[in-house]
Write a protein that holds these residues in place. Structure first.
Motif, PDB file in Angstrom:
ATOM      1  N   GLY A 115     -48.137  -7.588  -4.034  1.00 38.64           N
ATOM      2  CA  GLY A 115     -49.251  -8.403  -4.499  1.00 38.64           C
ATOM      3  C   GLY A 115     -50.594  -7.804  -4.118  1.00 38.64           C
ATOM      4  N   VAL A 116     -50.612  -7.028  -3.039  1.00 42.96           N
ATOM      5  CA  VAL A 116     -51.855  -6.400  -2.592  1.00 42.96           C
ATOM      6  C   VAL A 116     -52.297  -5.295  -3.548  1.00 42.96           C
ATOM      7  N   LEU A 117     -51.381  -4.822  -4.392  1.00 42.03           N
ATOM      8  CA  LEU A 117     -51.736  -3.764  -5.344  1.00 42.03           C
ATOM      9  C   LEU A 117     -52.802  -4.210  -6.340  1.00 42.03           C
ATOM     10  N   LYS A 118     -53.028  -5.494  -6.449  1.00 44.46           N
ATOM     11  CA  LYS A 118     -54.085  -5.987  -7.332  1.00 44.46           C
ATOM     12  C   LYS A 118     -55.474  -5.799  -6.725  1.00 44.46           C
ATOM     13  N   ASN A 119     -55.524  -5.537  -5.415  1.00 44.20           N
ATOM     14  CA  ASN A 119     -56.807  -5.458  -4.715  1.00 44.20           C
ATOM     15  C   ASN A 119     -56.760  -4.280  -3.740  1.00 44.20           C
ATOM     16  N   ILE A 120     -57.124  -3.115  -4.211  1.00 43.45           N
ATOM     17  CA  ILE A 120     -57.011  -1.907  -3.393  1.00 43.45           C
ATOM     18  C   ILE A 120     -57.957  -1.948  -2.200  1.00 43.45           C
ATOM     19  N   ASP A 121     -59.137  -2.552  -2.364  1.00 44.27           N
ATOM     20  CA  ASP A 121     -60.053  -2.675  -1.220  1.00 44.27           C
ATOM     21  C   ASP A 121     -59.399  -3.482  -0.099  1.00 44.27           C
ATOM     22  N   LEU A 122     -58.691  -4.560  -0.473  1.00 41.28           N
ATOM     23  CA  LEU A 122     -57.985  -5.358   0.535  1.00 41.28           C
ATOM     24  C   LEU A 122     -56.879  -4.530   1.177  1.00 41.28           C
ATOM     25  N   LYS A 141     -45.468   1.911   2.918  1.00 40.92           N
ATOM     26  CA  LYS A 141     -44.565   2.039   1.776  1.00 40.92           C
ATOM     27  C   LYS A 141     -45.144   1.197   0.642  1.00 40.92           C
ATOM     28  N   THR A 142     -45.287   1.797  -0.528  1.00 46.20           N
ATOM     29  CA  THR A 142     -45.898   1.086  -1.640  1.00 46.20           C
ATOM     30  C   THR A 142     -45.301   1.559  -2.961  1.00 46.20           C
ATOM     31  N   ARG A 143     -45.908   1.113  -4.065  1.00 43.27           N
ATOM     32  CA  ARG A 143     -45.470   1.468  -5.417  1.00 43.27           C
ATOM     33  C   ARG A 143     -46.586   2.192  -6.160  1.00 43.27           C
ATOM     34  N   LEU A 144     -46.299   2.574  -7.394  1.00 43.73           N
ATOM     35  CA  LEU A 144     -47.269   3.330  -8.185  1.00 43.73           C
ATOM     36  C   LEU A 144     -48.505   2.513  -8.533  1.00 43.73           C
ATOM     37  N   GLY A 145     -48.344   1.203  -8.625  1.00 38.84           N
ATOM     38  CA  GLY A 145     -49.431   0.315  -8.996  1.00 38.84           C
ATOM     39  C   GLY A 145     -48.858  -1.031  -9.395  1.00 38.84           C
ATOM     40  N   GLU A 154     -52.647   7.637  -6.810  1.00 42.47           N
ATOM     41  CA  GLU A 154     -53.352   8.839  -6.354  1.00 42.47           C
ATOM     42  C   GLU A 154     -54.602   8.477  -5.562  1.00 42.47           C
ATOM     43  N   VAL A 155     -55.345   7.506  -6.025  1.00 36.81           N
ATOM     44  CA  VAL A 155     -56.528   7.042  -5.299  1.00 36.81           C
ATOM     45  C   VAL A 155     -56.109   6.319  -4.032  1.00 36.81           C
ATOM     46  N   VAL A 156     -55.080   5.485  -4.123  1.00 35.36           N
ATOM     47  CA  VAL A 156     -54.597   4.732  -2.966  1.00 35.36           C
ATOM     48  C   VAL A 156     -54.191   5.681  -1.842  1.00 35.36           C
ATOM     49  N   ALA A 157     -53.465   6.727  -2.179  1.00 30.03           N
ATOM     50  CA  ALA A 157     -53.000   7.660  -1.149  1.00 30.03           C
ATOM     51  C   ALA A 157     -54.171   8.275  -0.387  1.00 30.03           C
ATOM     52  N   GLU A 158     -55.209   8.696  -1.104  1.00 28.91           N
ATOM     53  CA  GLU A 158     -56.369   9.289  -0.440  1.00 28.91           C
ATOM     54  C   GLU A 158     -57.060   8.275   0.463  1.00 28.91           C
ATOM     55  N   ARG A 159     -57.239   7.064  -0.030  1.00 22.20           N
ATOM     56  CA  ARG A 159     -57.975   6.069   0.753  1.00 22.20           C
ATOM     57  C   ARG A 159     -57.191   5.621   1.985  1.00 22.20           C
ATOM     58  N   LEU A 160     -55.886   5.507   1.848  1.00 23.05           N
ATOM     59  CA  LEU A 160     -55.093   5.121   3.019  1.00 23.05           C
ATOM     60  C   LEU A 160     -55.045   6.254   4.045  1.00 23.05           C
ATOM     61  N   GLN A 161     -54.960   7.477   3.576  1.00 19.57           N
ATOM     62  CA  GLN A 161     -55.025   8.606   4.509  1.00 19.57           C
ATOM     63  C   GLN A 161     -56.361   8.598   5.253  1.00 19.57           C
ATOM     64  N   PRO A 195     -54.447  18.560  -3.088  1.00 18.57           N
ATOM     65  CA  PRO A 195     -54.876  19.340  -1.923  1.00 18.57           C
ATOM     66  C   PRO A 195     -55.561  18.524  -0.844  1.00 18.57           C
ATOM     67  N   ARG A 196     -56.032  17.319  -1.190  1.00 15.68           N
ATOM     68  CA  ARG A 196     -56.661  16.467  -0.173  1.00 15.68           C
ATOM     69  C   ARG A 196     -55.634  15.791   0.731  1.00 15.68           C
ATOM     70  N   ILE A 197     -54.398  15.692   0.277  1.00 19.54           N
ATOM     71  CA  ILE A 197     -53.379  14.975   1.037  1.00 19.54           C
ATOM     72  C   ILE A 197     -52.756  15.900   2.080  1.00 19.54           C
ATOM     73  N   LYS A 198     -52.853  15.482   3.343  1.00 19.89           N
ATOM     74  CA  LYS A 198     -52.332  16.274   4.456  1.00 19.89           C
ATOM     75  C   LYS A 198     -51.148  15.599   5.152  1.00 19.89           C
TER      76      LYS A 198
END
Length: 345
Positions: A115-122, A141-145, A154-161, A195-198
């Motif tokens: 349910g949080v996938l609806k609000n990436i800022d949250l 652990k999450t899903r594609l969207g 792709e955006v989620v992965a960068e922001r969570l990292q 390349p941004r994902i480490k």
């Protein structure tokens, strides 16, 4: 090797997915015995941990032979999720995982899981609150969207990292897909090759054979795979995948003695964890699943599911070994069960 913060795992680690009503401590021990490199608890409600409910406290149990093990929590409130992270910290698992992937309506309607996938800022705020609240490495652990129009992994992965997670496991479906259709690993591969994902990226979804595991490893370049439904009733999937990756050879499936040994191990651990009565009751479905394929099994099955004493069950299992001496199980493709029809929430 693959590192999650200071946790050192072998090359291309194999992870047991957290599954409600499945990946309890007894089952996790059996999977570790059969080659799982990292296991996770069933998901635990952050609100339940804060309220100190018996169910949530029990789910924090870890057997020593499980390690490394991650405790997975879920929730949609920053303060409660942070408090839950501090509680988990005190139980000293190896890592803390946040569930942003569970698609079940009851969880989603509480603003948690996928349910949080609806609000990436949250999602980012919740993750950052956990990272700041614990000394443990935090993973997600999450899903594609949420749906086909919002595949934003792709955006989620960068922001969570960026807010401090140490690894990310991605299930190759959207929330709206539930477990239907085929998992899409193309986006998982894109995240890994960004390349941004480490941090380590683990793929999840539809891995049901050693051949597929190796093919996806080579095709998508992921750091490891997380196996869920294929391990239900078949924990040997981990050793089979590992052997095939290392040698290119397919192992034969488990024989009857190995299946009975798995029953006995999980039964003893179930009783140790739940007590005799509840431990035996919880094991009934597992024993019959492990022994699925034995012909004319109805009478033994009846005795297994009606026995109420540990020694009686072990005696029946020993009788099964004698009665089916020399029986060879047919090597069939692993069946991916309809997970949420088989697991009570």
């Amino acid at each position: 090797m693959v590192k999650i913060d200071q946790i050192v795992l072998p090359d291309f680690p194999l992870l047991l997915a957290p599954m409600e009503d499945v990946s309890d401590p007894p089952f996790r021990v059996v999977c570790k015995e059969n080659g799982a490199d990292l296991v996770y608890t069933e998901f635990i409600s952050s609100e339940g941990l804060v309220k100190d409910t018996e169910k949530c406290r029990r789910r924090l149990t870890i057997f020593g032979e499980e390690r490394p093990v991650g405790v997975q929590i879920f929730g949609g409130d920053e303060d409660k999720l942070a408090m839950a992270a501090r509680i988990v910290d005190m139980t000293q698992p190896d890592l803390l995982d946040i569930n942003f992937g569970c698609p079940i309506k009851g969880i989603v309607n509480r603003g948690a899981g996928s349910g949080v996938l609806k609000n990436i800022d949250l999602m980012v705020r919740l993750t950052e609150a956990c990272v700041k609240a614990t000394h443990l490495p935090v993973t997600v652990k999450t899903r594609l969207g949420w749906d086909e129009d919002s595949k934003n992994i792709e955006v989620v992965a960068e922001r969570l990292q960026d807010v401090g997670i140490k690894a990310l496991a991605i299930h190759g479906r959207t929330r709206c897909q539930l477990y239907k259709g085929q998992a899409n690993w193309d986006l998982i591969g894109k995240v890994k090759n960004n390349p941004r994902i480490k941090i380590p990226i683990f793929g999840n979804g539809d891995i049901d054979s050693p051949e597929k595991a190796l093919a996806y490893k080579n095709r998508y370049g992921i750091d490891g795979i997380m196996i869920g439904r294929a391990a239900i009733g078949y924990p040997w999937i981990f050793r089979e995948v590992r052997h095939y990756i290392n040698t290119g050879e397919l192992l034969p499936g488990p024989n009857l003695a190995e299946r009975v040994a798995a029953c006995k191990l999980q039964l003893s651990k179930s009783i140790e964890w739940r007590g005799a009565q509840m431990g035996i009751f919880a094991m009934r479905k597992h024993m019959t699943t492990y022994l699925k394929g034995l012909p004319e099994f109805q009478e033994f099955r009846k005795r297994l599911v009606s026995a109420v004493v540990h020694e009686e069950i072990e005696q029946v299992l020993d009788e099964i070994l004698l009665a089916y001496d020399g029986f060879e199980f047919e090597n069939k493709p692993i069946e991916l069960v309809n997970y949420h029809e088989n697991c009570a929430l």
